[in-house]
Design a protein around this motif. Structure first.
Motif, PDB file in Angstrom:
ATOM      1  N   PRO A 271     -14.427   7.816  -0.086  1.00 62.42           N
ATOM      2  CA  PRO A 271     -13.980   7.208  -1.219  1.00 62.42           C
ATOM      3  C   PRO A 271     -15.297   6.542  -1.867  1.00 62.42           C
ATOM      4  N   ALA A 272     -15.299   6.409  -2.831  1.00 63.01           N
ATOM      5  CA  ALA A 272     -16.416   5.769  -3.637  1.00 63.01           C
ATOM      6  C   ALA A 272     -16.734   4.477  -2.995  1.00 63.01           C
ATOM      7  N   ALA A 273     -15.530   3.616  -2.690  1.00 61.96           N
ATOM      8  CA  ALA A 273     -15.504   2.344  -2.241  1.00 61.96           C
ATOM      9  C   ALA A 273     -15.702   2.146  -0.634  1.00 61.96           C
ATOM     10  N   TYR A 274     -16.003   3.012  -0.275  1.00 63.53           N
ATOM     11  CA  TYR A 274     -16.135   3.350   1.326  1.00 63.53           C
ATOM     12  C   TYR A 274     -16.996   2.128   1.926  1.00 63.53           C
ATOM     13  N   TYR A 275     -18.134   1.710   1.224  1.00 64.55           N
ATOM     14  CA  TYR A 275     -18.983   0.666   1.833  1.00 64.55           C
ATOM     15  C   TYR A 275     -18.552  -0.705   1.396  1.00 64.55           C
ATOM     16  N   ASP A 276     -17.587  -0.773   0.355  1.00 67.87           N
ATOM     17  CA  ASP A 276     -17.383  -2.151  -0.298  1.00 67.87           C
ATOM     18  C   ASP A 276     -17.369  -3.412   0.729  1.00 67.87           C
TER      19      ASP A 276
END
Length: 351
Positions: A271-276
């Motif tokens: 997911p795009a938010a994997y590192y949030d």
């Protein structure tokens, strides 16, 4: 200076390796010191700096020197402008630059949509970078032109030249390697895949002193030069391996996400938010300077996240996710998000 001038300078310097760029940096800093110490020398020093600028920008025009020619015996395909600059310097120092040519794939294949096989897909990628990455593609026409230049260089590879694709254990270079194999489809040339990071770790790491490289651009020119000399035992890909890598490229391009990692020897879409959450944890670990009401420079946070991340993603993606956390109300901002140096952040506070 307008944004286009800045992007031209950025592109010219990113294509240079450590061995090429450092002498210019030393020269420029020395001249600035001279200006500070002796105001009377300003006119002369200014002229010398202008000449240095012209020479540095002229190196970009000489990039065509590295395009394949009918007499070349080897063509090196590398992923990333930084690694390309170091490889050019290594080949020069080995004295083989006339017969060893180089093609650079400058994409960060770990991020953004990857429909590069169609004009529509390339436009989608260009738009994604324009909308999300500071300093990303400004105009689709420029991106399309660069891609066509890449295809033109692939066509220039003579039939008798050996092709070496350099990669390492990260999503950017692994996907890039598969893209290179796809672009070479139909070529009769022998194709080998070499991992510069693995070669250098084997050559130089000791129990008491070792480096684990995340991407090939971290390798010094000196070590890379030695890695190039160890290519005698390289193994050529057979037809089944080439077909497998090309199919993997096609499978990756069908994915709809914007972030990929390298895990268990495979490219995984996440997911795009994997590192949030990782970014927020790094923010909580850092202490903001006193007297700044809890705000921390975004560049410091991104540097911390980049330095401890096991994957090679690139600072631009972390900066993009930092802005998303601001837009989503998780973080507060002080300053203007025109670049990571221009604003500070902190956790959102309840009023």
């Amino acid at each position: 200076m307008n944004i286009k001038d800045f992007l031209v300078i950025k592109k010219a310097t990113e294509n240079l390796g450590e061995g090429e760029l450092k002498p210019y940096l030393h020269f420029i800093l020395a001249k600035i010191k001279l200006l500070k110490d002796n105001e009377g020398a300003s006119a002369t020093v200014a002229q010398e700096l202008i000449e240095s600028y012209d020479e540095l920008m002229g190196l970009q025009e000489k990039a065509t020197f590295w395009s394949p020619v009918p007499t070349c015996t080897h063509v090196h395909i590398v992923i990333g402008d930084s690694f390309a600059g170091s490889m050019k310097q290594a080949l020069r120092e080995l004295g083989v630059e006339e017969t060893h040519k180089l093609i650079s794939l400058g994409e960060n294949y770990a991020i953004g949509p990857l429909g590069l096989d169609s004009s529509e897909g390339r436009k989608e990628r260009s738009n994604w970078f324009s909308n999300n990455i500071i300093g990303g593609f400004e105009e689709y026409d420029g991106f399309e032109n660069e891609y066509n230049q890449l295809l033109g260089k692939i066509d220039l590879i003579p039939e008798g030249a050996e092709i070496i694709i350099w990669t390492s254990s990260n999503a950017c270079e692994q996907v890039g390697m598969r893209h290179a194999v796809h672009l070479l489809r139909g070529k009769p040339n022998a194709i080998s895949v070499c991992d510069a990071c693995a070669i250098c770790e084997e050559l130089y790491n000791r129990p008491d002193a070792f480096i684990t490289y995340r991407h090939s651009g971290e390798i010094t020119t000196q070590k890379l030069r030695e890695a190039v000399t160890r290519l005698n035992n390289k193994r050529t890909l057979d037809s089944a391996e080439i077909q497998q890598l090309e199919q993997e490229w096609k499978d990756i391009t069908k994915q709809s996400g914007s972030l990929r990692i390298w895990s268990d020897k495979a490219v995984l879409e996440v997911p795009a938010a994997y590192y949030d959450q990782y970014i927020l944890e790094k923010l909580d670990d850092l202490k903001p300077p006193t007297g700044d009401d809890g705000f921390l420079k975004s560049a410091r946070l991104i540097g911390e996240a980049l330095g401890y991340c096991e994957q090679y993603i690139g600072d631009s993606y972390f900066e993009y996710r930092l802005r998303e956390l601001i837009y989503n109300g998780v973080l507060e901002i002080k300053g203007v998000p025109a670049g990571m140096r221009y604003y500070s952040i902190r956790r959102k506070r309840n009023k």
